[in-house]
Design an enzyme around this catalytic site. Structure first.
Site, PDB file in Angstrom:
ATOM      1  N   LYS A 207       0.729  -1.374   0.012  1.00 29.25           N
ATOM      2  CA  LYS A 207       0.021   0.080   0.059  1.00 29.25           C
ATOM      3  C   LYS A 207       0.905   1.203   0.105  1.00 29.25           C
ATOM      4  O   LYS A 207       1.831   1.314   0.828  1.00 29.25           O
ATOM      5  CB  LYS A 207      -0.754  -0.083   1.104  1.00 29.25           C
ATOM      6  CG  LYS A 207      -1.929   1.120   1.252  1.00 29.25           C
ATOM      7  CD  LYS A 207      -2.606   1.401   2.658  1.00 29.25           C
ATOM      8  CE  LYS A 207      -1.745   2.402   3.489  1.00 29.25           C
ATOM      9  NZ  LYS A 207      -1.780   3.668   3.113  1.00 29.25           N
ATOM     10  N   GLY A 259       7.364   4.050   8.627  1.00 32.52           N
ATOM     11  CA  GLY A 259       6.523   5.266   8.632  1.00 32.52           C
ATOM     12  C   GLY A 259       6.649   5.707  10.266  1.00 32.52           C
ATOM     13  O   GLY A 259       8.025   5.452  10.697  1.00 32.52           O
ATOM     14  N   SER A 260       5.611   6.252  10.836  1.00 29.03           N
ATOM     15  CA  SER A 260       5.936   6.897  12.084  1.00 29.03           C
ATOM     16  C   SER A 260       5.977   5.851  13.056  1.00 29.03           C
ATOM     17  O   SER A 260       5.272   5.056  13.288  1.00 29.03           O
ATOM     18  CB  SER A 260       4.603   7.706  12.328  1.00 29.03           C
ATOM     19  OG  SER A 260       3.667   7.032  12.465  1.00 29.03           O
ATOM     20  N   GLY A 264       3.820   2.487  13.969  1.00 31.24           N
ATOM     21  CA  GLY A 264       4.646   1.277  14.191  1.00 31.24           C
ATOM     22  C   GLY A 264       4.235   0.569  15.427  1.00 31.24           C
ATOM     23  O   GLY A 264       3.945  -0.516  15.682  1.00 31.24           O
ATOM     24  N   GLU A 281      10.408   0.042  10.416  1.00 29.66           N
ATOM     25  CA  GLU A 281      11.341   1.096  10.133  1.00 29.66           C
ATOM     26  C   GLU A 281      10.563   2.622  10.534  1.00 29.66           C
ATOM     27  O   GLU A 281       9.830   2.810   9.604  1.00 29.66           O
ATOM     28  CB  GLU A 281      11.823   0.961   8.898  1.00 29.66           C
ATOM     29  CG  GLU A 281      13.387   1.774   8.531  1.00 29.66           C
ATOM     30  CD  GLU A 281      13.212   3.084   8.173  1.00 29.66           C
ATOM     31  OE1 GLU A 281      13.162   3.897   8.948  1.00 29.66           O
ATOM     32  OE2 GLU A 281      13.279   3.456   7.068  1.00 29.66           O
ATOM     33  N   CYS A 315      13.755   9.788   7.506  1.00 33.03           N
ATOM     34  CA  CYS A 315      13.840   9.260   8.840  1.00 33.03           C
ATOM     35  C   CYS A 315      15.223   9.366   9.312  1.00 33.03           C
ATOM     36  O   CYS A 315      15.398   9.287  10.763  1.00 33.03           O
ATOM     37  CB  CYS A 315      13.295   7.962   8.731  1.00 33.03           C
ATOM     38  SG  CYS A 315      14.053   6.874   7.275  1.00 33.03           S
ATOM     39  N   GLU A 412      10.751  14.321  16.223  1.00 32.42           N
ATOM     40  CA  GLU A 412      11.176  14.352  14.880  1.00 32.42           C
ATOM     41  C   GLU A 412      10.482  15.390  14.375  1.00 32.42           C
ATOM     42  O   GLU A 412       9.064  15.271  14.466  1.00 32.42           O
ATOM     43  CB  GLU A 412      10.724  12.718  14.413  1.00 32.42           C
ATOM     44  CG  GLU A 412      11.289  12.900  12.986  1.00 32.42           C
ATOM     45  CD  GLU A 412      10.694  11.345  12.538  1.00 32.42           C
ATOM     46  OE1 GLU A 412       9.644  10.814  12.704  1.00 32.42           O
ATOM     47  OE2 GLU A 412      11.740  10.674  11.806  1.00 32.42           O
TER      48      GLU A 412
HETATM   49  P1  NAI Z   1       2.117   7.405   9.190  1.00 33.99           P
HETATM   50  O1  NAI Z   1       3.055   6.294   9.854  1.00 33.99           O
HETATM   51  O2  NAI Z   1       0.766   7.795   9.742  1.00 33.99           O
HETATM   52  O3  NAI Z   1       2.055   6.849   7.551  1.00 33.99           O
HETATM   53  C1  NAI Z   1       2.889   5.705   7.146  1.00 33.99           C
HETATM   54  C2  NAI Z   1       2.036   4.868   6.350  1.00 33.99           C
HETATM   55  O4  NAI Z   1       1.362   4.039   7.215  1.00 33.99           O
HETATM   56  C3  NAI Z   1       1.123   5.307   5.505  1.00 33.99           C
HETATM   57  O5  NAI Z   1       0.909   4.451   4.313  1.00 33.99           O
HETATM   58  C4  NAI Z   1      -0.338   5.130   6.054  1.00 33.99           C
HETATM   59  O6  NAI Z   1      -1.559   5.188   5.254  1.00 33.99           O
HETATM   60  C5  NAI Z   1      -0.094   3.960   6.960  1.00 33.99           C
HETATM   61  N1  NAI Z   1      -0.951   3.982   8.393  1.00 33.99           N
HETATM   62  C6  NAI Z   1      -1.391   5.024   8.922  1.00 33.99           C
HETATM   63  N2  NAI Z   1      -2.156   4.438   9.887  1.00 33.99           N
HETATM   64  C7  NAI Z   1      -2.053   3.056   9.978  1.00 33.99           C
HETATM   65  C8  NAI Z   1      -2.445   1.906  10.862  1.00 33.99           C
HETATM   66  N3  NAI Z   1      -3.216   2.190  11.924  1.00 33.99           N
HETATM   67  N4  NAI Z   1      -2.153   0.697  10.455  1.00 33.99           N
HETATM   68  C9  NAI Z   1      -1.619   0.481   9.155  1.00 33.99           C
HETATM   69  N5  NAI Z   1      -1.047   1.630   8.438  1.00 33.99           N
HETATM   70  C10 NAI Z   1      -1.416   2.964   8.911  1.00 33.99           C
HETATM   71  O7  NAI Z   1       2.858   8.729   8.974  1.00 33.99           O
HETATM   72  P2  NAI Z   1       2.136  10.042   8.605  1.00 33.99           P
HETATM   73  O8  NAI Z   1       1.165  10.521   9.462  1.00 33.99           O
HETATM   74  O9  NAI Z   1       2.217  10.213   7.358  1.00 33.99           O
HETATM   75  O10 NAI Z   1       3.464  11.130   9.278  1.00 33.99           O
HETATM   76  C11 NAI Z   1       3.534  11.439  10.574  1.00 33.99           C
HETATM   77  C12 NAI Z   1       5.056  11.624  11.083  1.00 33.99           C
HETATM   78  O11 NAI Z   1       5.565  10.118  11.215  1.00 33.99           O
HETATM   79  C13 NAI Z   1       6.072  12.530  10.118  1.00 33.99           C
HETATM   80  O12 NAI Z   1       5.625  13.790  10.642  1.00 33.99           O
HETATM   81  C14 NAI Z   1       7.444  11.794  10.648  1.00 33.99           C
HETATM   82  O13 NAI Z   1       7.724  12.416  11.512  1.00 33.99           O
HETATM   83  C15 NAI Z   1       6.989  10.436  10.738  1.00 33.99           C
HETATM   84  N6  NAI Z   1       7.237   9.536   9.554  1.00 33.99           N
HETATM   85  C16 NAI Z   1       8.199   8.845   9.470  1.00 33.99           C
HETATM   86  C17 NAI Z   1       8.794   8.293   8.320  1.00 33.99           C
HETATM   87  C18 NAI Z   1       9.981   7.568   8.080  1.00 33.99           C
HETATM   88  O14 NAI Z   1      10.327   7.199   7.152  1.00 33.99           O
HETATM   89  N7  NAI Z   1      10.457   6.620   9.534  1.00 33.99           N
HETATM   90  C19 NAI Z   1       7.945   8.336   7.026  1.00 33.99           C
HETATM   91  C20 NAI Z   1       6.692   9.358   7.213  1.00 33.99           C
HETATM   92  C21 NAI Z   1       6.435   9.814   8.485  1.00 33.99           C
END
Ligand code: NAI
Ligand code: MG
Length: 501
Positions: A207, A259-260, A264, A281, A315, A412
């Site tokens: 996804k 992701g966040s 996680g 990650e 990240c 972050e």
């Molecule tokens: P997020 O963690 O919500 O999104 C990442 C992915 O997870 C997206 O595909 C989203 O649709 C999916 N997702 C969201 N909720 C989920 C759930 N309950 N179960 C399964 N999948 C789910 O990150 P977001 O809201 O876009 O960004 C928030 C903060 O997270 C950013 O400001 C940043 O600090 C951090 N972040 C870190 C990343 C990294 O590479 N480590 C990448 C993106 C964001």
């Protein structure tokens, strides 16, 4: 040295093309606009889900926009729980009937084919990535796309050699894997996840993130063209609910998430008690440590690359700078000079260094944290420049007078904002660098090899770069300590996560 080279190049260009006034102010030299052509890009108005080798309609669609001008690019399908189920069943059929039975050499051939077709379409991928996500085309062309392709090539090579990777064992595939990726490196994160999964004989449901679905659907077209058997890779788009449906689907054997940290943790809870494998990650708050014996100009370039690359949506960004007290003033002076030469603007302009912030939500998050930093008494410095009227923009900036307890040194920000702190001794630098719940990456700048090894031994970070920053290679494992997650992607370590050994 690097700086001199950049300067001389700029001088040549400014001599030849000094007529234009349309560039963003604040730079030392003015460039004429140099937009990457997007004429060759074939985008659909509407993107359907890619399930079982075909594009299939969904009940609902949502818009994906260009964050640099807020214009709609296309509509993309929203995958419901039912759609996730269809994708997982297609992946399971493909696993049982075709992919797990195929000779590994044949698997390798298809993965090679994907890589080669991606190479042919490299420019198209780069432009779409920049349109949909806001990153400078200079970066998508030089990093995102070639590195994604390299991951497919590298893993294609492993497909029929897995028993050499783990001698004395009989590695087996796992089954259907569910993969959820973020918006900061959409194509690259897809490659990091799909390529090893396929090489190890698994099938995939992946996804994309809410704001950046387009390069994944372009990849779906490549996958079709490469004749990957239907159902081996299924690509869908949606939001957290779609992600949650993947995580909780009983037929999925492994989850790989980037992701966040917040999400996680939710995923870890959801998966606990099941026998699903899991790799996470997550976030980071990396320390970039500059010693007084470092080559200062190069270190300043490393700081710039560490935090302002991809608007800080990284990240492993070097978001905390630790500079040894004796060189603090010179480093700050050079940093100020250097951020004023960074070009903020149109992501599709080949000279742009800093593109658009990925989304309004992310921009608001950055603004809120910067306000908090100022409120807590830290000193704020930002590049002097105008920003385009439409779209989501943030000037490259940094904070000084930062204490370790300040919010901006702990949380972050995921934007082009650096927190500058100081230290006196290597021991103090290690203690401060480790004083975070995260542990993804770090950087060390010094003239002494012995100091590098001493520092590395003390630091809790999955990747430590020395005298460089943000270098990636498919053969090198990447992943975190502590709240930055667990499991590795890349190299033999990454293969292990997609196998039962
Ligand atoms: P997020 O963690 O919500 O999104 C990442 C992915 O997870 C997206 O595909 C989203 O649709 C999916 N997702 C969201 N909720 C989920 C759930 N309950 N179960 C399964 N999948 C789910 O990150 P977001 O809201 O876009 O960004 C928030 C903060 O997270 C950013 O400001 C940043 O600090 C951090 N972040 C870190 C990343 C990294 O590479 N480590 C990448 C993106 C964001
Ligand atoms: Mg978008």
């Amino acid at each position: 040295m690097f700086k001199e080279k950049t300067n001389s190049k700029r001088t040549i260009i400014s001599e030849g093309e000094q007529s234009s006034k349309k560039v963003i102010s604040g730079s030392l030299w003015e460039y004429s606009p140099s937009p990457e052509s997007s004429d060759h890009i074939k985008l659909k108005d509407r993107y359907d889900l890619f399930i079982n080798g075909r594009f299939v309609k969904a009940k609902e669609y949502f818009d994906t926009i260009n964050p640099s001008n807020e214009e709609k690019i296309a509509e993309v399908a929203y995958a419901s729980e039912n759609d996730v189920d269809k994708a997982v069943r297609a992946a399971e059929r493909a696993y049982n009937k075709v992919w797990s039975r195929l000779h590994p050499k044949e698997r390798a051939k298809v993965i090679f084919r994907i890589a080669r077709i991606m190479q042919e379409k490299a420019r198209e991928f780069a432009v779409i990535e920049s349109l949909d996500g806001g990153k400078p085309v200079k970066e998508s062309k030089s990093l995102d796309v070639p590195l994604s392709i390299a991951h497919f090539f590298y893993h294609a090579g492993w497909a029929d050699k897995l028993h050499y990777a783990f001698p004395g064992t009989k590695p087996r595939s796992i089954g259907v894997v569910g993969q959820i990726i973020p918006w900061n490196f959409p194509l690259l994160m897809a490659a990091w996840k799909i390529a090893p999964a396929l090489a190890c004989g698994n099938t995939v449901v992946i996804k994309s993130a809410e704001t950046t679905p387009l390069t994944l659907y372009k990849l779906a077209e490549v996958i079709q063209e490469a004749d990957l058997p239907p159902g081996v890779v299924n690509i869908i788009s949606g939001d957290g609910r779609t992600g949650s449906a993947i995580v909780n689907h009983p037929r999925i054997r492994k989850i790989a998430f980037t992701g966040s940290t917040e999400v996680g943790k939710i995923i870890m809870k959801a998966v606990s008690g099941s026998d699903k494998k899991l790799t996470l990650e997550l976030g980071g708050k990396a320390a970039n440590i500059i010693f007084e014996d470092a080559p200062i100009d190069q270190a300043v370039e490393g700081i710039i690359n560490g935090i302002y690359f991809n608007q800080g949506h990284v990240c492993c960004a070097g978001s905390r700078l630790f500079v040894q007290e004796s060189v603090r003033n010179i480093v700050i002076r050079k940093l100020k000079q250097r951020i004023n030469t960074l070009r903020v603007g149109d992501p599709l302009d080949k000279n742009t260094d800093i593109g658009a912030i990925n989304s309004k939500e992310q921009l608001n998050k950055i603004k809120t944290l910067v306000k908090t930093g100022i409120g807590e008494g830290c000193t704020y410095y930002e590049k002097k420049c105008e920003l385009p009227e439409k779209g989501y923009w943030f000037r490259p900036s940094f904070f000084t007078n930062v204490a370790q307890s300040n919010t901006i040194a702990q949380e972050e920000i995921f934007g082009p904002v650096l927190a500058v702190l100081t230290f006196r001794t290597p021991k103090e630098a290690i203690e401060k660098a480790n004083n975070t719940p995260y542990g993804l990456s770090a950087g060390i700048w010094t003239d002494k090899g012995s100091k590098i090894f001493k520092m590395i031994a003390g630091m809790k970070a999955g990747v430590v770069w020395s005298n460089t920053y943000n270098r990636f290679n498919p053969a090198s494992p990447f992943g975190g300590y502590k709240e930055s997650g667990f499991g590795r992607e890349g190299g033999i370590h990454g293969l292990r996560e997609y196998l039962i050994i």
